[in-house]
Design an enzyme around this catalytic site. Sequence first.
Site, PDB file in Angstrom:
ATOM      1  N   ASN A   1       0.878  -1.170   0.000  1.00 43.63           N
ATOM      2  CA  ASN A   1       0.000   0.000   0.000  1.00 43.63           C
ATOM      3  C   ASN A   1       0.914   1.219   0.000  1.00 43.63           C
ATOM      4  OD1 ASN A   1      -1.797   2.056   0.469  1.00 43.63           O
ATOM      5  ND2 ASN A   1      -2.398   1.381   2.524  1.00 43.63           N
TER       6      ASN A   1
ATOM      7  N   LYS B   1       0.141   4.244  -0.242  1.00 44.47           N
ATOM      8  CA  LYS B   1      -0.482   5.428   0.371  1.00 44.47           C
ATOM      9  C   LYS B   1      -0.243   6.654  -0.519  1.00 44.47           C
ATOM     10  CE  LYS B   1      -0.063   3.161   4.804  1.00 44.47           C
ATOM     11  NZ  LYS B   1       0.058   3.261   6.260  1.00 44.47           N
TER      12      LYS B   1
ATOM     13  N   HIS C   1      -9.340   1.277   4.960  1.00 43.37           N
ATOM     14  CA  HIS C   1      -8.074   1.499   5.667  1.00 43.37           C
ATOM     15  C   HIS C   1      -8.312   2.452   6.838  1.00 43.37           C
ATOM     16  CE1 HIS C   1      -3.973   2.617   6.582  1.00 43.37           C
ATOM     17  NE2 HIS C   1      -3.610   1.513   5.939  1.00 43.37           N
TER      18      HIS C   1
ATOM     19  N   GLU D   1      -6.692   4.848   7.899  1.00 46.27           N
ATOM     20  CA  GLU D   1      -6.474   6.269   7.592  1.00 46.27           C
ATOM     21  C   GLU D   1      -7.708   6.872   6.919  1.00 46.27           C
ATOM     22  OE1 GLU D   1      -2.772   5.585   5.530  1.00 46.27           O
ATOM     23  OE2 GLU D   1      -1.900   4.950   7.434  1.00 46.27           O
TER      24      GLU D   1
ATOM     25  N   GLU E   1      -5.199  -4.775  10.607  1.00 38.92           N
ATOM     26  CA  GLU E   1      -4.173  -3.761  10.807  1.00 38.92           C
ATOM     27  C   GLU E   1      -4.443  -3.032  12.118  1.00 38.92           C
ATOM     28  OE1 GLU E   1      -2.258  -2.647   6.809  1.00 38.92           O
ATOM     29  OE2 GLU E   1      -3.948  -1.314   7.080  1.00 38.92           O
TER      30      GLU E   1
ATOM     31  N   GLY F   1       2.844   2.338  10.841  1.00 38.56           N
ATOM     32  CA  GLY F   1       3.814   3.416  10.687  1.00 38.56           C
ATOM     33  C   GLY F   1       4.510   3.806  11.982  1.00 38.56           C
TER      34      GLY F   1
ATOM     35  N   SER G   1       3.628  -2.014  10.431  1.00 39.19           N
ATOM     36  CA  SER G   1       5.081  -2.142  10.655  1.00 39.19           C
ATOM     37  C   SER G   1       5.597  -3.546  10.341  1.00 39.19           C
ATOM     38  CB  SER G   1       5.452  -1.719  12.082  1.00 39.19           C
ATOM     39  OG  SER G   1       5.102  -0.358  12.291  1.00 39.19           O
TER      40      SER G   1
HETATM   41  P1  13P Z   1       3.232   0.416   7.657  1.00 36.21           P
HETATM   42  O1  13P Z   1       3.729  -0.885   7.060  1.00 36.21           O
HETATM   43  O2  13P Z   1       3.967   1.600   7.123  1.00 36.21           O
HETATM   44  O3  13P Z   1       3.149   0.359   9.141  1.00 36.21           O
HETATM   45  O4  13P Z   1       1.733   0.601   7.121  1.00 36.21           O
HETATM   46  C1  13P Z   1       0.854  -0.457   7.218  1.00 36.21           C
HETATM   47  C2  13P Z   1      -0.388  -0.117   6.471  1.00 36.21           C
HETATM   48  O5  13P Z   1      -1.115   0.773   6.854  1.00 36.21           O
HETATM   49  C3  13P Z   1      -0.672  -0.859   5.237  1.00 36.21           C
HETATM   50  O6  13P Z   1      -1.942  -0.597   4.765  1.00 36.21           O
END
Ligand code: 13P
Length: 249
Positions: A9, A11, A94, A96, A166, A172, A212
Amino acid sequence: MRTKMVAGNWKMNKNLQEGLALAAELKQQVTNPTCTVVIGTPFIHLAPVCELLKNTPIAVAAENCADKEKGAFTGEVSAEMIASTGAQYCIIGHSERRAYYHETYDILREKVLLALQNNLKPIFCIGEVKEEREAGRQNEVVKAQLEGSVFNLSAEEFGKITLAYEPVWAIGTGLTATPEQAQQMHAYIRSLVAAKYGQTVADETTILYGGSCNEKNAKELFANPDVDGGLIGGASLIAEKFCSIIAAR
Ligand code: 13P
């Protein structure tokens, strides 16, 4: 046996030229993966990245889609438009999107339905925030997320969905869930799917871990029986790291 998968992803990272360069690197390096490989890119990258990755083992996902079919929704991108680029998957729900763009269970339910109607396979994300985990409420949170947006589907429709657990506190942050925490939650999620759709559907459901996940911890996470792969953020932006994670699956 259910599908094993490593999905990236990106982003809101990489301009078009940078994204194409990364996709080209992956095209070169991911030639014979032993799992399904997907990269989720920003909307504007989809068409040229799909073109570049045609006839390769790498599939492409959008990171979102509109909750409306078409019409006067300025700035939105429909599931039909996404499918017309050659993308096969769509990340939906997601954390976010839920947190920053106020996507509710109802909105996400519409998005999942529109993705399915347009032959896109949803990668549906669920997971609790830190306070919910600290209060021991993680199970009820993911249960409500599933009931709110995907347990309305028929068994046949649900069979097209990939789930991604997640935990928001792990995204992150460098704070990965321990392999035990991931396995426990994945097994719980699978038990919910079994209760709703039966054991056969549950056994066929791919459940990814995200948060992560990187080239160092992937192997240990993927070694768990209910962790079928990963949804990778930061580490999917560097070809070498993403390829190591694919090799760990
Ligand atoms: P990270 O791997 O950067 O923690 O992000 C995970 C994520 O949100 C994947 O959709």
